[in-house]
Design an enzyme around this catalytic site. Structure first.
Site, PDB file in Angstrom:
ATOM      1  N   HIS A   1     -10.245  -5.548 -38.068  1.00  0.00           N
ATOM      2  CA  HIS A   1     -10.436  -6.162 -36.663  1.00  0.00           C
ATOM      3  C   HIS A   1     -11.733  -5.012 -35.958  1.00  0.00           C
ATOM      4  O   HIS A   1     -11.533  -3.740 -36.084  1.00  0.00           O
ATOM      5  CB  HIS A   1      -9.402  -6.129 -35.578  1.00  0.00           C
ATOM      6  CG  HIS A   1      -9.788  -6.255 -34.164  1.00  0.00           C
ATOM      7  ND1 HIS A   1     -10.424  -7.209 -33.819  1.00  0.00           N
ATOM      8  CD2 HIS A   1      -9.673  -5.317 -33.152  1.00  0.00           C
ATOM      9  CE1 HIS A   1     -10.554  -7.250 -32.512  1.00  0.00           C
ATOM     10  NE2 HIS A   1     -10.113  -6.003 -31.992  1.00  0.00           N
TER      11      HIS A   1
ATOM     12  N   GLU B   1      -8.025 -15.305 -26.350  1.00  0.00           N
ATOM     13  CA  GLU B   1      -7.317 -14.611 -25.083  1.00  0.00           C
ATOM     14  C   GLU B   1      -8.069 -14.795 -23.912  1.00  0.00           C
ATOM     15  O   GLU B   1      -8.289 -14.061 -23.038  1.00  0.00           O
ATOM     16  CB  GLU B   1      -7.229 -13.218 -25.426  1.00  0.00           C
ATOM     17  CG  GLU B   1      -8.276 -12.491 -26.202  1.00  0.00           C
ATOM     18  CD  GLU B   1      -7.989 -11.139 -26.770  1.00  0.00           C
ATOM     19  OE1 GLU B   1      -7.574 -10.189 -25.871  1.00  0.00           O
ATOM     20  OE2 GLU B   1      -8.201 -10.731 -27.713  1.00  0.00           O
TER      21      GLU B   1
ATOM     22  N   SER C   1      -4.249  -5.848 -29.199  1.00  0.00           N
ATOM     23  CA  SER C   1      -3.666  -4.919 -28.144  1.00  0.00           C
ATOM     24  C   SER C   1      -2.429  -5.315 -27.769  1.00  0.00           C
ATOM     25  O   SER C   1      -2.256  -6.482 -27.900  1.00  0.00           O
ATOM     26  CB  SER C   1      -4.845  -4.904 -27.006  1.00  0.00           C
ATOM     27  OG  SER C   1      -5.877  -4.224 -27.601  1.00  0.00           O
TER      28      SER C   1
ATOM     29  N   LYS D   1     -13.455   5.197 -37.629  1.00  0.00           N
ATOM     30  CA  LYS D   1     -12.252   5.890 -37.262  1.00  0.00           C
ATOM     31  C   LYS D   1     -11.147   5.362 -38.309  1.00  0.00           C
ATOM     32  O   LYS D   1     -10.425   6.110 -38.745  1.00  0.00           O
ATOM     33  CB  LYS D   1     -12.050   5.928 -36.000  1.00  0.00           C
ATOM     34  CG  LYS D   1     -13.143   6.540 -35.119  1.00  0.00           C
ATOM     35  CD  LYS D   1     -12.411   6.397 -33.470  1.00  0.00           C
ATOM     36  CE  LYS D   1     -13.449   6.680 -32.626  1.00  0.00           C
ATOM     37  NZ  LYS D   1     -14.104   7.727 -32.276  1.00  0.00           N
TER      38      LYS D   1
ATOM     39  N   THR E   1     -19.091  -3.552 -24.997  1.00  0.00           N
ATOM     40  CA  THR E   1     -18.632  -4.048 -26.534  1.00  0.00           C
ATOM     41  C   THR E   1     -18.470  -5.507 -26.343  1.00  0.00           C
ATOM     42  O   THR E   1     -17.618  -6.087 -27.164  1.00  0.00           O
ATOM     43  CB  THR E   1     -17.228  -3.292 -26.646  1.00  0.00           C
ATOM     44  OG1 THR E   1     -16.419  -3.490 -25.770  1.00  0.00           O
ATOM     45  CG2 THR E   1     -17.504  -1.670 -26.766  1.00  0.00           C
TER      46      THR E   1
ATOM     47  N   SER F   1      -6.574   2.970 -26.093  1.00  0.00           N
ATOM     48  CA  SER F   1      -6.612   1.718 -26.747  1.00  0.00           C
ATOM     49  C   SER F   1      -7.040   1.989 -28.288  1.00  0.00           C
ATOM     50  O   SER F   1      -6.654   1.436 -29.041  1.00  0.00           O
ATOM     51  CB  SER F   1      -7.359   0.607 -26.321  1.00  0.00           C
ATOM     52  OG  SER F   1      -8.875   0.977 -26.359  1.00  0.00           O
TER      53      SER F   1
ATOM     54  N   ASN G   1     -17.754  -7.696 -29.895  1.00  0.00           N
ATOM     55  CA  ASN G   1     -16.673  -8.092 -30.098  1.00  0.00           C
ATOM     56  C   ASN G   1     -16.350  -9.587 -29.897  1.00  0.00           C
ATOM     57  O   ASN G   1     -16.797  -9.976 -28.765  1.00  0.00           O
ATOM     58  CB  ASN G   1     -15.559  -7.200 -29.285  1.00  0.00           C
ATOM     59  CG  ASN G   1     -14.228  -7.318 -29.434  1.00  0.00           C
ATOM     60  OD1 ASN G   1     -13.984  -7.924 -30.670  1.00  0.00           O
ATOM     61  ND2 ASN G   1     -13.478  -6.410 -28.910  1.00  0.00           N
TER      62      ASN G   1
ATOM     63  N   CYS H   1      -6.165 -10.054 -30.103  1.00  0.00           N
ATOM     64  CA  CYS H   1      -7.212 -10.261 -30.995  1.00  0.00           C
ATOM     65  C   CYS H   1      -6.485 -10.535 -32.507  1.00  0.00           C
ATOM     66  O   CYS H   1      -7.006 -10.914 -33.305  1.00  0.00           O
ATOM     67  CB  CYS H   1      -8.027  -9.289 -31.321  1.00  0.00           C
ATOM     68  SG  CYS H   1      -8.839  -8.515 -29.855  1.00  0.00           S
TER      69      CYS H   1
HETATM   70  N1  CAA Z   1     -25.822   9.650 -29.694  1.00  0.00           N
HETATM   71  C1  CAA Z   1     -24.753   9.597 -30.454  1.00  0.00           C
HETATM   72  N2  CAA Z   1     -23.487   9.148 -30.399  1.00  0.00           N
HETATM   73  C2  CAA Z   1     -23.077   9.013 -29.115  1.00  0.00           C
HETATM   74  C3  CAA Z   1     -24.055   9.439 -27.878  1.00  0.00           C
HETATM   75  C4  CAA Z   1     -25.390   9.805 -28.338  1.00  0.00           C
HETATM   76  N3  CAA Z   1     -26.574  10.014 -27.515  1.00  0.00           N
HETATM   77  N4  CAA Z   1     -23.510   9.252 -26.613  1.00  0.00           N
HETATM   78  C5  CAA Z   1     -22.243   8.855 -27.043  1.00  0.00           C
HETATM   79  N5  CAA Z   1     -22.049   8.720 -28.272  1.00  0.00           N
HETATM   80  C6  CAA Z   1     -20.885   8.325 -29.027  1.00  0.00           C
HETATM   81  C7  CAA Z   1     -19.486   9.288 -28.524  1.00  0.00           C
HETATM   82  O1  CAA Z   1     -19.463  10.789 -29.221  1.00  0.00           O
HETATM   83  C8  CAA Z   1     -18.510   8.284 -28.972  1.00  0.00           C
HETATM   84  O2  CAA Z   1     -18.094   8.580 -30.312  1.00  0.00           O
HETATM   85  P1  CAA Z   1     -16.611   9.069 -30.793  1.00  0.00           P
HETATM   86  O3  CAA Z   1     -15.622   8.163 -30.057  1.00  0.00           O
HETATM   87  O4  CAA Z   1     -16.761   8.936 -32.511  1.00  0.00           O
HETATM   88  O5  CAA Z   1     -16.869  10.443 -30.380  1.00  0.00           O
HETATM   89  C9  CAA Z   1     -19.109   6.837 -28.668  1.00  0.00           C
HETATM   90  O6  CAA Z   1     -20.426   7.049 -28.733  1.00  0.00           O
HETATM   91  C10 CAA Z   1     -18.629   6.023 -27.521  1.00  0.00           C
HETATM   92  O7  CAA Z   1     -19.038   7.025 -26.401  1.00  0.00           O
HETATM   93  P2  CAA Z   1     -17.824   7.365 -25.327  1.00  0.00           P
HETATM   94  O8  CAA Z   1     -16.682   7.495 -25.574  1.00  0.00           O
HETATM   95  O9  CAA Z   1     -18.524   8.141 -24.323  1.00  0.00           O
HETATM   96  O10 CAA Z   1     -18.130   5.812 -24.560  1.00  0.00           O
HETATM   97  P3  CAA Z   1     -17.347   5.108 -23.411  1.00  0.00           P
HETATM   98  O11 CAA Z   1     -16.737   5.976 -22.524  1.00  0.00           O
HETATM   99  O12 CAA Z   1     -18.353   4.238 -22.866  1.00  0.00           O
HETATM  100  O13 CAA Z   1     -16.001   4.287 -24.033  1.00  0.00           O
HETATM  101  C11 CAA Z   1     -14.692   2.814 -25.260  1.00  0.00           C
HETATM  102  C12 CAA Z   1     -15.977   3.885 -25.552  1.00  0.00           C
HETATM  103  C13 CAA Z   1     -13.355   3.447 -24.741  1.00  0.00           C
HETATM  104  C14 CAA Z   1     -14.613   2.244 -26.677  1.00  0.00           C
HETATM  105  C15 CAA Z   1     -14.992   1.650 -24.495  1.00  0.00           C
HETATM  106  O14 CAA Z   1     -16.033   1.012 -24.832  1.00  0.00           O
HETATM  107  C16 CAA Z   1     -14.013   0.661 -24.082  1.00  0.00           C
HETATM  108  O15 CAA Z   1     -13.212   0.697 -23.434  1.00  0.00           O
HETATM  109  N6  CAA Z   1     -14.056  -0.423 -24.996  1.00  0.00           N
HETATM  110  C17 CAA Z   1     -13.145  -1.579 -24.534  1.00  0.00           C
HETATM  111  C18 CAA Z   1     -11.692  -1.232 -25.496  1.00  0.00           C
HETATM  112  C19 CAA Z   1     -11.720  -1.056 -27.037  1.00  0.00           C
HETATM  113  O16 CAA Z   1     -12.740  -1.833 -27.545  1.00  0.00           O
HETATM  114  N7  CAA Z   1     -11.027  -0.450 -27.672  1.00  0.00           N
HETATM  115  C20 CAA Z   1     -10.868  -0.614 -29.241  1.00  0.00           C
HETATM  116  C21 CAA Z   1      -9.369  -0.455 -29.353  1.00  0.00           C
HETATM  117  S1  CAA Z   1      -8.465  -1.736 -28.816  1.00  0.00           S
HETATM  118  C22 CAA Z   1      -9.001  -3.198 -29.526  1.00  0.00           C
HETATM  119  O17 CAA Z   1      -9.426  -3.266 -30.813  1.00  0.00           O
HETATM  120  C23 CAA Z   1      -8.707  -4.619 -29.054  1.00  0.00           C
HETATM  121  C24 CAA Z   1      -9.940  -5.309 -28.678  1.00  0.00           C
HETATM  122  O18 CAA Z   1     -10.562  -5.858 -29.294  1.00  0.00           O
HETATM  123  C25 CAA Z   1     -10.402  -4.685 -27.007  1.00  0.00           C
END
Ligand code: CAA
Length: 445
Positions: free
Chosen positions: A244, A83, A364, A253, A163, A211, A328, A120
């Site tokens: 994945h 991609e 996605s 999860k 990521t 996502s 990733n 992916c």
């Molecule tokens: N100690 C322990 N855990 C902590 C922490 C700390 N100090 N601070 C934060 N965390 C935890 C949070 O609780 C959270 O865990 P949960 O989801 O289990 O609650 C985790 O760390 C991540 O924290 P945030 O949600 O605050 O992180 P973020 O706002 O930066 O966003 C994300 C996380 C949405 C995954 C972001 O990284 C993102 O947009 N990633 C790209 C999209 C993606 O990968 N999506 C996955 C599904 S889509 C897919 O799989 C296709 C692909 O390859 C892209």
């Protein structure tokens, strides 16, 4: 029916490393545990300035062909899943074939080449295409080369930046494979979703939180669909579940939802009921929100049980070892998870021949696919030939300022910098542009 599957794998990781806890977290003002515990990531693999999807894919394919003693005439098909493509017409597979022709005698003029796109999941779809081509008897005794290669970079300051990753997985798809045989049964969960996309742009537009929900929903649908053709799946009949893996926290999860689904109406649900009660049943609730709250509560409790933790540690955790240190790789990610799980079994001295893996791919946009794989007698030799540990250890560890430079160097909108952090050694490198805007590659001894 002919036995068809993955005969061999080779992996090429981007040669730079961004340490998320030590380097990225402080610069972003985050606690390191957000990465190491929350997302489950310690580091990302990054491409050096002379690396891209072609060099990484060609380097992985070169390694695979050399190790298996293959010549171009042994390959009837080259499919690249990515991609991160830079051309809307000319497929990356032609560039990779051109690279390989620099180092092998002979050519790939009679190999069918293409490029697969569905985020992916395209790497798994390319394996499917190769499987079907062989099962249809069109391969003339030849194998297919499937290469999943991506530079999974996000815009600076996008939540996805934590990521990121870059690397390629080359896989040989053959009759009577040495590594794993693929099941004919497959399940799909597919829907028109707007969660992650790149409409004519280099870096993705992402609705990160959504996502995650879309991944879980499509994966569940794929499992239900898989069971409709393969029958009920018992969690203790499966040795590994490579998913994945955009980041290990995502798999955490997905795994508990899959387990909850698989144990429903089984003796395991009954045994756990003494500790956490039975699973909530929709028909017992008048209100949807109350039902969903009850399901969430049950799932949280399930995740804390010894029985679930033991299953997760045995069946899922081994698949995440490499991902924790590379981030990733989009199309390559589920194939890294498979390799990681099998490497852990080999390291533990386990005889996995005949074991079943349930493989959960996802792209996605969105689509999940689930199929089974049976580990073949030659698996250990194939897995022990991987040199990923050495590659990860020899990566150049970037400072944050160097990371910013490398990100700019790969950003099509920035002035390109050619500063290299590592010295190429026996590999393909990007060598500038040709007169029609094509990219040029060279093999450095
Ligand atoms: N100690 C322990 N855990 C902590 C922490 C700390 N100090 N601070 C934060 N965390 C935890 C949070 O609780 C959270 O865990 P949960 O989801 O289990 O609650 C985790 O760390 C991540 O924290 P945030 O949600 O605050 O992180 P973020 O706002 O930066 O966003 C994300 C996380 C949405 C995954 C972001 O990284 C993102 O947009 N990633 C790209 C999209 C993606 O990968 N999506 C996955 C599904 S889509 C897919 O799989 C296709 C692909 O390859 C892209």
């Amino acid at each position: 029916m002919t036995s068809v599957g993955i005969d061999a794998i080779a992996i090429h990781a981007g040669k730079l490393k961004l340490d998320l806890a030590e380097t990225f977290a402080p610069a972003m003002g985050d606690e390191p545990e957000k990465y190491t515990k929350g997302l489950g990531l310690h580091a990302s693999s990054f491409p050096d300035t002379y690396e891209d999807i072609v060099t990484m894919g060609a380097n992985a394919a070169h390694k695979l062909m050399e190790r298996k003693g293959l010549e171009p005439e042994d390959i009837g098909r080259i499919d690249v899943a990515t991609e991160s493509a830079f051309d809307h017409s000319k497929p990356v597979s032609t560039y990779i074939a051109g690279c390989l022709e620099q180092v092998f005698e002979g050519d790939f003029h009679h190999a069918n080449k293409g490029e697969r796109k569905f985020a992916c999941v395209a790497g798994t779809q390319s394996i499917d295409d190769a499987y079907n081509w062989i099962q249809a008897g069109r391969n003339r005794g030849r194998s297919a080369l499937v290469i999943a290669t991506d530079t999974a970079l996000y815009a600076r300051d996008d939540p996805g930046e934590s990521t990121q990753g870059a690397g390629a997985v080359a896989m040989l798809i053959s009759e009577d494979p040495s590594l794993v045989e693929l099941s004919t049964e497959q399940g799909y969960g597919s829907a028109d979703e707007t969660d992650f996309l790149k409409p004519q742009q280099q870096f993705p537009s992402v609705d990160g939180k959504r996502s995650v929900q879309v991944y879980l929903a499509r994966m569940r649908e794929a499992l239900v669909d898989y069971q409709s053709v393969a029958g009920e799946v018992h969690p203790y009949d499966i040795r590994l579940v490579p998913f994945h893996t955009p980041f290990p926290g995502m798999v955490r999860k997905a795994a508990v939802l899959g387990y909850r689904h698989m144990i429903r109406n089984t003796e395991i649900e009954d045994a756990l009921a003494e500790e956490i009660g039975p699973q909530p049943r929709e028909e017992a609730f008048d209100d949807d929100d109350e039902y969903l709250d009850a399901v969430r509560e049950y799932t949280d409790a399930l995740q804390e049980t010894d029985r679930y933790r033991e299953w997760y540690d045995r069946v899922v955790d081994p698949t995440l070892t490499i991902s924790r240190h590379v981030g990733n790789w989009y199309t390559g990610s589920v194939h890294v998870a498979r390799a990681s799980g099998l490497m852990e079994l080999a390291d533990a001295g386990e005889d996995a021949t005949g074991a079943t893996m349930l493989v959960g791919s996802y792209g996605s946009g969105a689509q999940a696919e689930i199929h089974a794989e049976t580990v073949q007698p030659g698996w250990k030799d194939e897995i022990e030939a991987l040199d990923i540990d050495e590659q990860l250890e020899s990566r150049y560890d970037l400072t944050f300022e160097e990371y910013e430079t490398v990100h700019d160097a790969h950003n099509h909108d920035e002035e390109r910098s050619f500063q290299e952090f590592t010295v190429p050694d026996g590999e393909f490198v990007f060598d500038g542009w040709g007169r029609m805007g094509e990219r040029k590659y060279d093999y450095v001894e």
